[in-house]
Design a protein around this motif. Structure first.
Motif, short mmCIF file in Angstrom:
data_model
loop_
_atom_site.label_atom_id
_atom_site.label_comp_id
_atom_site.label_asym_id
_atom_site.label_seq_id
_atom_site.Cartn_x
_atom_site.Cartn_y
_atom_site.Cartn_z
N GLN A 1 32.55 31.25 40.88
CA GLN A 1 32.63 29.81 41.13
C GLN A 1 34.06 29.39 41.44
OE1 GLN A 1 29.74 28.48 41.59
NE2 GLN A 1 28.83 30.37 40.77
N LYS A 2 35.03 30.18 41.02
CA LYS A 2 36.44 29.90 41.32
C LYS A 2 36.84 30.46 42.69
CE LYS A 2 37.77 30.22 36.43
NZ LYS A 2 38.54 31.01 35.42
N GLY A 3 35.90 31.18 43.33
CA GLY A 3 36.19 31.74 44.65
C GLY A 3 36.57 33.21 44.63
N SER A 4 36.49 33.86 43.49
CA SER A 4 36.89 35.27 43.37
C SER A 4 35.80 36.21 43.88
CB SER A 4 37.22 35.61 41.92
OG SER A 4 38.23 34.79 41.41
N TYR A 5 36.22 37.42 44.24
CA TYR A 5 35.30 38.53 44.50
C TYR A 5 35.17 39.29 43.17
CZ TYR A 5 37.13 37.70 49.26
OH TYR A 5 37.53 37.15 50.45
N VAL A 6 33.97 39.72 42.79
CA VAL A 6 33.82 40.44 41.53
C VAL A 6 32.90 41.64 41.70
CG1 VAL A 6 34.20 38.36 40.13
CG2 VAL A 6 31.88 39.03 40.71
#
Length: 357
Positions: A243-248
């Motif tokens: 939701q913060k825009g990160s890739y995980v």
């Protein structure tokens, strides 16, 4: 006769004192590592930066504390041994795992069940061996547990063992954190011990973050909701980062049947011995994530064997090692390496991927 019974009474009393003393020792020395522990990241010279639309490879290998050659069986799975058979075998097995991972040439390499000081592994520092073998990578280590001395089995005690997990990468990380997972309570916690995952942050050239989770979930649980709590915590953490825009990407040993019904696919052994590995509950997974179970339809290879006896084609096998990725990660390929369980009860797995713009 009276003297005889007196001696027997004294001996029984001594036995009771010894047993009580041992249980007091076990409870007094047990501890959990603090949550949100910031981990030390080794430094190395690199100019590599992560980019979008570029293919990378991440691997995962549970090295089984260096004990599990293909003819090894483990007492907690109903097998024979409680520790590795020799110090030499530990070193041979760890070196074998290193060689396999080296051949994959991963950008990120995750390892589980890495002993740093264990009775069961003859006090070989396996993390140090990994560092030497993968010297062109930066690394981070998180302690999973530091167990009290386990006296069972009496003829060859499992002993006192300090173990953890490690992540290696050929790009420098900016932060790594150890997160403590929910575990069993009561006496059963001494069988499954502590559990955690490593959450590691890497910067991408577009200003976003790529976050790698090295995971090893519980296997020997008595309460059905323990696994659910662990998955919920991991999924919530990952979803918040998405939701913060990160890739995980989370990878490792989930101790769950990632194929949902591995027996139907591999058709090996007795299905009932695999009851410990329940199908992973994907209904708990947020819509931002997807399961990637490594699998090749043309050549299906399992990632784990049941270690109740030396490995053969008649043994129960399944896939518990794999990956969970966010929807902004493009999956190229995910496979299990057919290492034939030569140096561990797990075959390594890998995922080829790219980061979307």
């Amino acid at each position: 006769m009276k003297k005889f019974f007196k001696i027997i009474g004294i001996l029984l009393l001594l036995c009771i004192v010894v047993v009580l003393g041992y249980f007091i020792y076990v409870y007094a020395t047990y501890y959990r590592v603090a949550d949100h522990q910031q981990l030390s990241i080794s430094q190395f010279a690199t100019t590599k930066t992560l980019k979008t639309d570029t293919q990378y490879r991440i691997s995962s290998a549970n090295i089984g504390f260096g004990a599990y050659s293909d003819d090894y069986s483990f007492f907690m799975d109903g097998g024979k041994y409680s520790r590795a058979r020799s110090k030499e075998e530990v070193k041979t097995n760890v070196q074998g795992e290193i060689a396999t991972i080296q051949s994959l040439k991963p950008d990120f390499a995750m390892f589980q069940e890495v002993d740093v000081d264990g009775t069961r592994s003859y006090h070989v520092n396996e993390y140090q061996m990994l560092e030497v073998g993968l010297k062109d990578y930066t690394s981070v280590f998180a302690q999973n547990y530091d167990s009290p001395y386990l006296l069972y089995p009496l003829n060859s005690p499992h002993g006192k063992n300090k173990a953890g997990m490690a992540t290696f990468s050929d790009v420098q990380s900016t932060m790594a954190t150890r997160r403590s997972l929910p575990i069993e309570t009561g006496f059963s916690k001494f069988m499954d011990l502590d559990r955690c995952y490593i959450k590691q942050v890497f910067e991408v050239d577009n200003g976003k973050r790529f976050i790698v989770y090295n995971v090893h979930l519980s296997a020997y649980t008595t309460k059905g909701d323990t696994a659910t709590k662990q998955l919920k915590m991991l999924f919530t953490d990952m979803d918040q980062e998405v939701q913060k825009g990160s890739y995980v990407i989370a990878g490792g040993d989930f101790n769950k049947d990632l194929l949902k019904d591995s027996y139907a696919i591999f058709k090996q052994g007795d299905k009932n011995v695999g009851d410990w590995a329940k199908p992973i509950d994907t209904s708990l997974m947020p819509s931002s994530l997807e399961l990637v179970a490594p699998f090749d339809k043309t050549n299906p290879v399992p990632s784990c064997r049941n270690a109740d006896r030396p490995y053969s084609k008649d043994d129960f096998v399944l896939t518990v090692d794999g990956f969970i990725v966010s929807k902004n990660v493009q999956v190229k390929e995910a496979k299990v390496v057919d290492a034939k369980f030569k140096h561990s009860d797990h075959n390594p797995v890998y995922l080829d991927f790219s980061l979307n713009q």
